[in-house]
Write a protein that holds these residues in place. Sequence first.
Motif, PDB file in Angstrom:
ATOM      1  N   GLY A  26      43.980  39.281  34.965  1.00 40.27           N
ATOM      2  CA  GLY A  26      42.848  40.209  35.018  1.00 40.27           C
ATOM      3  C   GLY A  26      43.311  41.649  34.887  1.00 40.27           C
ATOM      4  O   GLY A  26      42.704  42.453  34.174  1.00 40.27           O
ATOM      5  N   LEU A  29      44.519  37.481  39.367  1.00 40.59           N
ATOM      6  CA  LEU A  29      44.581  38.940  39.416  1.00 40.59           C
ATOM      7  C   LEU A  29      45.561  39.502  38.378  1.00 40.59           C
ATOM      8  O   LEU A  29      45.307  40.557  37.801  1.00 40.59           O
ATOM      9  CB  LEU A  29      44.968  39.405  40.822  1.00 40.59           C
ATOM     10  CG  LEU A  29      43.953  39.066  41.912  1.00 40.59           C
ATOM     11  CD1 LEU A  29      44.466  39.535  43.270  1.00 40.59           C
ATOM     12  CD2 LEU A  29      42.610  39.685  41.601  1.00 40.59           C
ATOM     13  N   TYR A  52      37.269  41.366  34.705  1.00 40.82           N
ATOM     14  CA  TYR A  52      36.450  41.254  35.913  1.00 40.82           C
ATOM     15  C   TYR A  52      36.234  39.783  36.266  1.00 40.82           C
ATOM     16  O   TYR A  52      36.356  39.378  37.426  1.00 40.82           O
ATOM     17  CB  TYR A  52      35.113  41.974  35.722  1.00 40.82           C
ATOM     18  CG  TYR A  52      34.211  41.845  36.917  1.00 40.82           C
ATOM     19  CD1 TYR A  52      34.410  42.634  38.041  1.00 40.82           C
ATOM     20  CD2 TYR A  52      33.165  40.919  36.914  1.00 40.82           C
ATOM     21  CE1 TYR A  52      33.585  42.506  39.153  1.00 40.82           C
ATOM     22  CE2 TYR A  52      32.341  40.790  38.011  1.00 40.82           C
ATOM     23  CZ  TYR A  52      32.550  41.583  39.125  1.00 40.82           C
ATOM     24  OH  TYR A  52      31.739  41.454  40.228  1.00 40.82           O
ATOM     25  N   SER A  53      35.914  38.986  35.264  1.00 36.13           N
ATOM     26  CA  SER A  53      35.686  37.558  35.501  1.00 36.13           C
ATOM     27  C   SER A  53      36.951  36.881  36.026  1.00 36.13           C
ATOM     28  O   SER A  53      36.883  36.069  36.951  1.00 36.13           O
ATOM     29  CB  SER A  53      35.240  36.865  34.213  1.00 36.13           C
ATOM     30  OG  SER A  53      33.984  37.334  33.820  1.00 36.13           O
ATOM     31  N   ALA A  84      39.436  38.219  37.664  1.00 38.18           N
ATOM     32  CA  ALA A  84      39.815  38.716  38.987  1.00 38.18           C
ATOM     33  C   ALA A  84      38.847  38.278  40.077  1.00 38.18           C
ATOM     34  O   ALA A  84      39.225  38.220  41.249  1.00 38.18           O
ATOM     35  CB  ALA A  84      39.913  40.236  38.968  1.00 38.18           C
ATOM     36  N   THR A  85      37.617  37.942  39.714  1.00 40.61           N
ATOM     37  CA  THR A  85      36.612  37.645  40.744  1.00 40.61           C
ATOM     38  C   THR A  85      36.122  36.204  40.726  1.00 40.61           C
ATOM     39  O   THR A  85      35.205  35.877  41.483  1.00 40.61           O
ATOM     40  CB  THR A  85      35.401  38.591  40.585  1.00 40.61           C
ATOM     41  OG1 THR A  85      34.810  38.387  39.308  1.00 40.61           O
ATOM     42  CG2 THR A  85      35.809  40.035  40.783  1.00 40.61           C
ATOM     43  N   GLN A  86      36.698  35.356  39.913  1.00 42.15           N
ATOM     44  CA  GLN A  86      36.231  33.962  39.893  1.00 42.15           C
ATOM     45  C   GLN A  86      36.470  33.308  41.246  1.00 42.15           C
ATOM     46  O   GLN A  86      37.443  33.611  41.934  1.00 42.15           O
ATOM     47  CB  GLN A  86      36.885  33.185  38.756  1.00 42.15           C
ATOM     48  CG  GLN A  86      38.382  33.062  38.822  1.00 42.15           C
ATOM     49  CD  GLN A  86      38.957  32.445  37.554  1.00 42.15           C
ATOM     50  OE1 GLN A  86      38.222  32.006  36.676  1.00 42.15           O
ATOM     51  NE2 GLN A  86      40.265  32.412  37.467  1.00 42.15           N
ATOM     52  N   GLN A  87      35.566  32.422  41.627  1.00 43.55           N
ATOM     53  CA  GLN A  87      35.620  31.823  42.964  1.00 43.55           C
ATOM     54  C   GLN A  87      36.810  30.892  43.134  1.00 43.55           C
ATOM     55  O   GLN A  87      37.462  30.891  44.168  1.00 43.55           O
ATOM     56  CB  GLN A  87      34.331  31.068  43.259  1.00 43.55           C
ATOM     57  CG  GLN A  87      33.184  31.987  43.552  1.00 43.55           C
ATOM     58  CD  GLN A  87      31.940  31.214  43.966  1.00 43.55           C
ATOM     59  OE1 GLN A  87      31.903  29.992  43.919  1.00 43.55           O
ATOM     60  NE2 GLN A  87      30.912  31.947  44.367  1.00 43.55           N
ATOM     61  N   PRO A 128      41.252  32.764  41.438  1.00 42.02           N
ATOM     62  CA  PRO A 128      41.209  34.022  40.682  1.00 42.02           C
ATOM     63  C   PRO A 128      42.609  34.390  40.173  1.00 42.02           C
ATOM     64  O   PRO A 128      43.610  34.085  40.815  1.00 42.02           O
ATOM     65  CB  PRO A 128      40.708  35.045  41.696  1.00 42.02           C
ATOM     66  CG  PRO A 128      40.960  34.446  43.020  1.00 42.02           C
ATOM     67  CD  PRO A 128      40.960  32.952  42.845  1.00 42.02           C
TER      68      PRO A 128
END
Length: 181
Positions: free
Chosen positions: A76, A73, A62-63, A65-68, A71
């Motif tokens: 992730g 993917l 999750y971290s 894939a969603t880092q600002q 990311p």
Amino acid sequence: MTNAASSNPLSAADSVTLTEILRQAELHLQAQLSAAIAADQRAYTFAGLNVATSVLLMGGSYSLATQQHDPNLFIGAVAFFVAVGLFVAAWVAVMSARSVDFEFAGSQPGVWSQDLADRKPLQVSLAEQCQNYDDAIAANRATMANNSWMFNAAVNVALGSVGLGAISYLYWVGHVVAAQV
């Protein structure tokens, strides 16, 4: 002797021999019980480690894939895939340790009341108990073989998930390095 007794090949043995056969069968049943308990403990420990690792990988995926900033993917998704594989492995391991019918040594005293009422010779009763133990040992062996197969499947799922995750990671590293060159 009754027809049931004559169909039991052990009824030809003397009482001393039958008593020794019973003693050995009880030892065998106790060893099966000890091995089954150890296998269940191993399965639950394996499942616990897989669930804990799965939860960590879920958070990591999750971290990633969603880092600002930048990311990732792909990694992730790989972490998520490995986490799901480890969770499935944990589930199968728990299923291998589920409560099942298992045969134990000994008998209920009331079971002997019909033998006493029929005035069945001790030798015949002991031969029948030997046959009961033989059936119990075979039933336990089948149960343990099934649970062993399931535990081995859980290990294979875990190893396969981690292996495919490692291969995917190496592919990603190679892709990143090739893109930088």
